[in-house]
Motif scaffolding. Structure first.
Motif, PDB file in Angstrom:
ATOM      1  N   ALA A   1      48.920  36.604  89.401  1.00 40.08           N
ATOM      2  CA  ALA A   1      47.700  36.176  88.943  1.00 40.08           C
ATOM      3  C   ALA A   1      48.062  35.051  87.658  1.00 40.08           C
ATOM      4  O   ALA A   1      47.394  33.994  88.114  1.00 40.08           O
ATOM      5  CB  ALA A   1      46.597  36.931  88.731  1.00 40.08           C
TER       6      ALA A   1
ATOM      7  N   ARG B   1      40.822  43.156  91.126  1.00 34.80           N
ATOM      8  CA  ARG B   1      40.026  42.403  90.311  1.00 34.80           C
ATOM      9  C   ARG B   1      40.239  42.483  88.794  1.00 34.80           C
ATOM     10  O   ARG B   1      40.253  41.339  88.174  1.00 34.80           O
ATOM     11  CB  ARG B   1      38.456  43.097  90.568  1.00 34.80           C
ATOM     12  CG  ARG B   1      38.025  42.642  91.921  1.00 34.80           C
ATOM     13  CD  ARG B   1      36.546  43.020  91.986  1.00 34.80           C
ATOM     14  NE  ARG B   1      36.375  44.299  91.440  1.00 34.80           N
ATOM     15  CZ  ARG B   1      36.268  45.482  92.284  1.00 34.80           C
ATOM     16  NH1 ARG B   1      36.584  45.500  93.406  1.00 34.80           N
ATOM     17  NH2 ARG B   1      35.777  46.661  91.592  1.00 34.80           N
TER      18      ARG B   1
ATOM     19  N   GLU C   1      42.953  39.906  88.099  1.00 36.12           N
ATOM     20  CA  GLU C   1      42.441  38.626  88.038  1.00 36.12           C
ATOM     21  C   GLU C   1      41.612  38.284  86.553  1.00 36.12           C
ATOM     22  O   GLU C   1      41.782  37.169  85.993  1.00 36.12           O
ATOM     23  CB  GLU C   1      41.473  38.321  88.998  1.00 36.12           C
ATOM     24  CG  GLU C   1      42.338  38.480  90.469  1.00 36.12           C
ATOM     25  CD  GLU C   1      43.111  37.427  90.932  1.00 36.12           C
ATOM     26  OE1 GLU C   1      42.845  36.225  90.311  1.00 36.12           O
ATOM     27  OE2 GLU C   1      44.063  37.357  91.417  1.00 36.12           O
TER      28      GLU C   1
ATOM     29  N   ASP D   1      43.043  35.540  83.796  1.00 40.39           N
ATOM     30  CA  ASP D   1      41.961  34.294  83.387  1.00 40.39           C
ATOM     31  C   ASP D   1      41.779  34.547  81.806  1.00 40.39           C
ATOM     32  O   ASP D   1      41.807  33.431  81.113  1.00 40.39           O
ATOM     33  CB  ASP D   1      40.457  34.580  83.936  1.00 40.39           C
ATOM     34  CG  ASP D   1      40.471  34.136  85.425  1.00 40.39           C
ATOM     35  OD1 ASP D   1      41.509  33.495  85.746  1.00 40.39           O
ATOM     36  OD2 ASP D   1      39.544  34.840  86.045  1.00 40.39           O
TER      37      ASP D   1
END
Length: 163
Positions: free
Chosen positions: A53, A142, A145, A149
């Motif tokens: 990611a 999830r 990610e 971020d």
């Protein structure tokens, strides 16, 4: 009169000092800074998910220039039982992913940023083991990610402040 008040409000807002991360260099300032970051290997399957990611967000290198910064990440992944029935069966779990990361200047070895990021997700435990395992895997994907971020945003701000 309204025009004057609107003009004064616009002037006040423009003086707040906030700048977008991508401002300057035709919007390529943050992209150029992030492309100079190398992601150090992260242990485990969860580490692979977070590293992938991060690579998706950071590896924007258009040149073969060596990286100027290294991002070291250590993960802590926990799975907690929350909901218990009277027969002690778990009905709900919480998956927690925390990352401690450091942005290191490769040339000097100086640590430019030492911070943490994290998130959690709730998982329903159902009678099907397959469905529960699939939900746990989807949750960690999830979370990887979300954590990536958070890391990229904080690294972008740090690099932007250095320039």
């Amino acid at each position: 009169m309204r025009f004057v008040l609107l003009f004064i409000a616009a002037c006040a807002l423009s003086a707040c000092g906030l700048q977008p991360i991508y401002a300057g260099a035709s919007g390529k300032g943050a992209v150029a800074d992030l492309s100079a970051v190398d992601i150090a290997p992260i242990e485990g399957r969860d580490g692979w998910l977070v590293a992938t990611a991060l690579e998706d967000r950071v590896s924007l290198r258009e040149t073969d220039a060596p990286p100027r910064y290294r991002l070291d990440v250590q993960l802590d992944d926990q799975l907690e039982s929350l909901g218990l029935l009277s027969d002690e069966r778990v009905t709900r779990e919480r998956r927690i992913l925390r990352a401690r990361y450091q942005l290191v200047d490769i040339a000097s070895g100086a640590i430019l940023l030492d911070a943490t990021a994290g998130s959690d997700a709730g998982i329903d435990v159902v009678s099907s083991d397959y469905a529960t395992i699939a939900a746990e895997r989807a949750a960690i994907e999830r979370l990887a990610e979300v954590v990536a971020d958070q890391i990229v945003t904080r690294v972008s701000v740090t690099l932007r402040q250095r320039n």
